[in-house]
Design a protein around this motif. Structure first.
Motif, PDB file in Angstrom:
ATOM      1  N   GLN A   1       0.654  -0.955   0.065  1.00 50.88           N
ATOM      2  CA  GLN A   1      -0.025  -0.007   0.169  1.00 50.88           C
ATOM      3  C   GLN A   1       1.293   1.099   0.070  1.00 50.88           C
ATOM      4  O   GLN A   1       2.328   1.363   0.577  1.00 50.88           O
ATOM      5  CB  GLN A   1      -0.797  -0.062   1.173  1.00 50.88           C
ATOM      6  CG  GLN A   1      -2.405  -1.230   1.188  1.00 50.88           C
ATOM      7  CD  GLN A   1      -3.154  -0.289   0.107  1.00 50.88           C
ATOM      8  OE1 GLN A   1      -3.567  -0.626  -0.999  1.00 50.88           O
ATOM      9  NE2 GLN A   1      -3.940   0.508   1.078  1.00 50.88           N
TER      10      GLN A   1
ATOM     11  N   SER B   1       0.056   5.339   4.831  1.00 50.52           N
ATOM     12  CA  SER B   1      -1.993   5.215   4.335  1.00 50.52           C
ATOM     13  C   SER B   1      -2.544   4.590   5.374  1.00 50.52           C
ATOM     14  O   SER B   1      -3.346   3.873   6.735  1.00 50.52           O
ATOM     15  CB  SER B   1      -2.189   4.077   3.057  1.00 50.52           C
ATOM     16  OG  SER B   1      -1.810   3.327   2.665  1.00 50.52           O
TER      17      SER B   1
ATOM     18  N   TRP C   1      -8.774   1.560   0.343  1.00 53.92           N
ATOM     19  CA  TRP C   1      -8.823   1.636  -1.369  1.00 53.92           C
ATOM     20  C   TRP C   1      -8.895   3.082  -2.300  1.00 53.92           C
ATOM     21  O   TRP C   1      -8.303   3.550  -3.169  1.00 53.92           O
ATOM     22  CB  TRP C   1     -10.181   1.256  -0.842  1.00 53.92           C
ATOM     23  CG  TRP C   1     -11.401   1.719  -2.842  1.00 53.92           C
ATOM     24  CD1 TRP C   1     -10.949   0.697  -3.646  1.00 53.92           C
ATOM     25  CD2 TRP C   1     -12.166   2.975  -2.773  1.00 53.92           C
ATOM     26  NE1 TRP C   1     -11.774   1.934  -5.240  1.00 53.92           N
ATOM     27  CE2 TRP C   1     -12.467   2.572  -4.149  1.00 53.92           C
ATOM     28  CE3 TRP C   1     -12.364   3.547  -2.196  1.00 53.92           C
ATOM     29  CZ2 TRP C   1     -13.186   3.923  -4.878  1.00 53.92           C
ATOM     30  CZ3 TRP C   1     -13.285   4.743  -3.079  1.00 53.92           C
ATOM     31  CH2 TRP C   1     -13.233   4.764  -3.922  1.00 53.92           C
ATOM     32  N   PHE C   2      -9.386   4.101  -1.031  1.00 54.88           N
ATOM     33  CA  PHE C   2      -9.004   5.914  -1.383  1.00 54.88           C
ATOM     34  C   PHE C   2      -7.979   6.150  -1.508  1.00 54.88           C
ATOM     35  O   PHE C   2      -7.080   6.874  -2.843  1.00 54.88           O
ATOM     36  CB  PHE C   2     -10.029   6.677  -0.295  1.00 54.88           C
ATOM     37  CG  PHE C   2      -9.554   7.925  -0.666  1.00 54.88           C
ATOM     38  CD1 PHE C   2     -10.579   8.497  -1.280  1.00 54.88           C
ATOM     39  CD2 PHE C   2      -8.781   9.004   0.377  1.00 54.88           C
ATOM     40  CE1 PHE C   2     -10.297  10.130  -1.894  1.00 54.88           C
ATOM     41  CE2 PHE C   2      -9.112  10.447  -0.314  1.00 54.88           C
ATOM     42  CZ  PHE C   2      -9.734  10.494  -1.182  1.00 54.88           C
ATOM     43  N   PHE C   3      -7.007   5.609  -0.319  1.00 57.21           N
ATOM     44  CA  PHE C   3      -5.404   5.704  -0.813  1.00 57.21           C
ATOM     45  C   PHE C   3      -4.287   5.291  -2.057  1.00 57.21           C
ATOM     46  O   PHE C   3      -4.207   6.646  -2.528  1.00 57.21           O
ATOM     47  CB  PHE C   3      -4.801   5.099   0.550  1.00 57.21           C
ATOM     48  CG  PHE C   3      -4.470   6.697   1.404  1.00 57.21           C
ATOM     49  CD1 PHE C   3      -4.119   7.890   1.397  1.00 57.21           C
ATOM     50  CD2 PHE C   3      -5.242   6.389   3.083  1.00 57.21           C
ATOM     51  CE1 PHE C   3      -4.481   8.849   2.274  1.00 57.21           C
ATOM     52  CE2 PHE C   3      -5.491   7.148   4.102  1.00 57.21           C
ATOM     53  CZ  PHE C   3      -4.747   8.257   3.908  1.00 57.21           C
TER      54      PHE C   3
ATOM     55  N   ARG D   1      -6.430   4.791  -4.673  1.00 60.14           N
ATOM     56  CA  ARG D   1      -7.083   5.580  -5.779  1.00 60.14           C
ATOM     57  C   ARG D   1      -5.839   6.689  -6.078  1.00 60.14           C
ATOM     58  O   ARG D   1      -6.171   6.798  -7.393  1.00 60.14           O
ATOM     59  CB  ARG D   1      -8.365   5.345  -5.586  1.00 60.14           C
ATOM     60  CG  ARG D   1      -9.641   5.886  -6.791  1.00 60.14           C
ATOM     61  CD  ARG D   1     -10.409   5.593  -6.715  1.00 60.14           C
ATOM     62  NE  ARG D   1     -11.012   6.137  -7.711  1.00 60.14           N
ATOM     63  CZ  ARG D   1     -12.696   5.491  -8.535  1.00 60.14           C
ATOM     64  NH1 ARG D   1     -12.989   4.844  -7.598  1.00 60.14           N
ATOM     65  NH2 ARG D   1     -13.119   6.004  -9.364  1.00 60.14           N
ATOM     66  N   ILE D   2      -6.278   7.053  -5.044  1.00 53.85           N
ATOM     67  CA  ILE D   2      -5.310   8.494  -4.912  1.00 53.85           C
ATOM     68  C   ILE D   2      -3.814   8.727  -5.345  1.00 53.85           C
ATOM     69  O   ILE D   2      -3.463   9.546  -6.103  1.00 53.85           O
ATOM     70  CB  ILE D   2      -5.717   9.626  -3.957  1.00 53.85           C
ATOM     71  CG1 ILE D   2      -5.029   8.738  -3.171  1.00 53.85           C
ATOM     72  CG2 ILE D   2      -7.308  10.442  -4.237  1.00 53.85           C
ATOM     73  CD1 ILE D   2      -5.293  10.160  -1.726  1.00 53.85           C
ATOM     74  N   THR D   3      -3.097   7.541  -5.476  1.00 54.10           N
ATOM     75  CA  THR D   3      -1.890   7.648  -5.527  1.00 54.10           C
ATOM     76  C   THR D   3      -1.682   7.172  -6.949  1.00 54.10           C
ATOM     77  O   THR D   3      -0.394   6.953  -7.173  1.00 54.10           O
ATOM     78  CB  THR D   3      -0.628   6.294  -4.430  1.00 54.10           C
ATOM     79  OG1 THR D   3      -1.987   5.899  -4.585  1.00 54.10           O
ATOM     80  CG2 THR D   3      -1.559   7.664  -3.219  1.00 54.10           C
ATOM     81  N   GLY D   4      -2.861   7.197  -7.755  1.00 54.29           N
ATOM     82  CA  GLY D   4      -2.097   5.878  -8.864  1.00 54.29           C
ATOM     83  C   GLY D   4      -2.372   4.446  -8.776  1.00 54.29           C
ATOM     84  O   GLY D   4      -2.251   3.813  -9.822  1.00 54.29           O
TER      85      GLY D   4
ATOM     86  N   ARG E   1      -8.539   2.895 -11.441  1.00 56.17           N
ATOM     87  CA  ARG E   1     -10.490   2.755 -11.078  1.00 56.17           C
ATOM     88  C   ARG E   1     -10.119   1.526 -11.130  1.00 56.17           C
ATOM     89  O   ARG E   1     -11.190   0.990 -11.740  1.00 56.17           O
ATOM     90  CB  ARG E   1     -11.231   3.691 -12.939  1.00 56.17           C
ATOM     91  CG  ARG E   1     -10.226   5.134 -13.137  1.00 56.17           C
ATOM     92  CD  ARG E   1     -10.708   5.221 -14.136  1.00 56.17           C
ATOM     93  NE  ARG E   1     -11.630   5.575 -13.494  1.00 56.17           N
ATOM     94  CZ  ARG E   1     -12.532   6.686 -12.853  1.00 56.17           C
ATOM     95  NH1 ARG E   1     -11.678   7.404 -12.272  1.00 56.17           N
ATOM     96  NH2 ARG E   1     -13.579   6.652 -12.088  1.00 56.17           N
TER      97      ARG E   1
END
Length: 175
Positions: A84, A88, A131-133, A135-138, A141
């Motif tokens: 991860q 995070s 999941w959010f971390f 997603r925002i770090t590449g 989708r």
């Protein structure tokens, strides 16, 4: 005559060592985080976050054992083992432990069902946060629905994890 089968019972006056008392829970959580390094091939995340489950089990089983800051080093280790984004699990585990402390100060008595509810909320929070971390770090989708089976498995596995932590805790305090 003394029964020779009672070798597991500690002698009177013997106390467990400091490393056994303080180090066992930390090592168990680190081993749980290391399970993500197993060579398991899957299309979606199905393996429960054992490090998080063990952290919550120890925290709810023995509230006096750890402070909220223990989420930082254990979360860093989990981030390194799971792949991860760094920070995070450190953030999510620390916020989770602060939330568990807040629940604990509000409730006078806790039952097993309340502990399970607290753990389920913490699991949902940490998995959605992870999941959010990602997603925002590449991380691509990825739909949140893909993480739902992992949440369900984690919530259903939690009582078993607590039972195993209680068994390890009995050994830890030599009871």
């Amino acid at each position: 005559m003394i029964d020779p089968h009672l070798h597991h019972v500690p002698r009177l006056g013997r106390h467990p060592g400091r490393f056994r008392l303080a180090g066992t829970p930390v090592i168990v959580v680190m081993l749980g985080s290391s399970l993500t390094a197993l060579p398991l091939i899957a299309q979606s995340p199905v393996l429960p976050p054992f490090g998080l489950l063990l952290l919550l089990a120890w925290r709810l089983l023995r509230p006096e054992l750890w402070r909220a800051w223990i989420g930082l080093p254990l979360g860093l280790f989990d981030d390194l083992m799971s792949g991860q984004p760094i920070g995070s699990a450190m953030f999510l585990w620390t916020v989770t432990l602060i939330g568990v402390d807040a629940f604990e100060h509000r409730l006078v008595w806790r039952s097993y069902r309340q502990d399970w509810l607290i753990a389920c909320l913490a699991i949902i929070f940490c998995l959605i946060g992870g999941w959010f971390f990602a997603r925002i770090t590449g991380g691509g989708r990825v739909e949140l629905l893909l993480v739902a089976p992992q949440m369900l498995w984690s919530m259903l596995l939690f009582p078993f994890i607590v039972r195993q932590c209680a068994r390890i805790d009995r050994w830890r305090v030599m009871a």
